[in-house]
Design an enzyme around this catalytic site. Structure first.
Site, PDB file in Angstrom:
ATOM      1  CB  SER A  14      -0.881   0.003   1.253  1.00  0.00           C
ATOM      2  OG  SER A  14      -1.556   1.236   1.402  1.00  0.00           O
ATOM      3  CE1 TYR A  27      -4.505  -1.936   4.776  1.00  0.00           C
ATOM      4  CE2 TYR A  27      -3.536   0.231   4.418  1.00  0.00           C
ATOM      5  CZ  TYR A  27      -4.076  -0.939   3.912  1.00  0.00           C
ATOM      6  OH  TYR A  27      -4.178  -1.114   2.554  1.00  0.00           O
TER       7      TYR A  27
END
Length: 131
Positions: A14, A27
């Protein structure tokens, strides 16, 4: 793959791995770990002709984050507006935008010497300083 003397692994990282966002530290940390592990695997598996890379999606409007980025009437939330004002392309990505990068990395002719990279797919978000 090792027994067949080759192959490709594509991990999903990501853009949070490069620049952690507010409110989602776990995350961001997990995605940073995936990016690091991608590089480790690339070195480890290169000896048996396996390439390991990752794609790093930026902001994609999906069911998972729709309520964070848009209001019920479809207008942008404050967070969604901040993201788009810092994305040079001025839009969210669509899941289909990942396909070309994925196919490129899997193609041994086009990307046969690419190993251990994390490819940003973010509409220029990481390139924009905000000025």
């Amino acid at each position: 793959m090792a027994a067949n003397n080759g192959g490709n692994v594509i991990n999903i990282s990501s853009m949070n791995a490069f620049c952690p966002l507010t409110k989602i530290p776990a995350y961001s940390g997990a995605k940073a770990a995936i990016s690091n592990f991608t590089q480790w695997l690339a070195v480890h598996f290169s000896k048996v002709n396996i390439r390991v890379n990752a794609i790093a999606p930026g902001f994609f409007l999906t069911n998972q984050n729709r309520t964070l980025l848009t209001n019920p009437d479809g207008t942008l939330t404050a967070r969604g507006n901040t993201i788009l004002t810092h994305t040079p392309m001025g839009k969210f990505g669509q899941p289909e935008d990942l396909v070309g990068a994925l196919l490129f990395l899997l193609d041994d002719e086009a990307a046969g010497f690419i190993n251990g990279v994390v490819l940003p797919i973010d509409g220029g978000f990481a390139a924009f300083s905000g000025v």
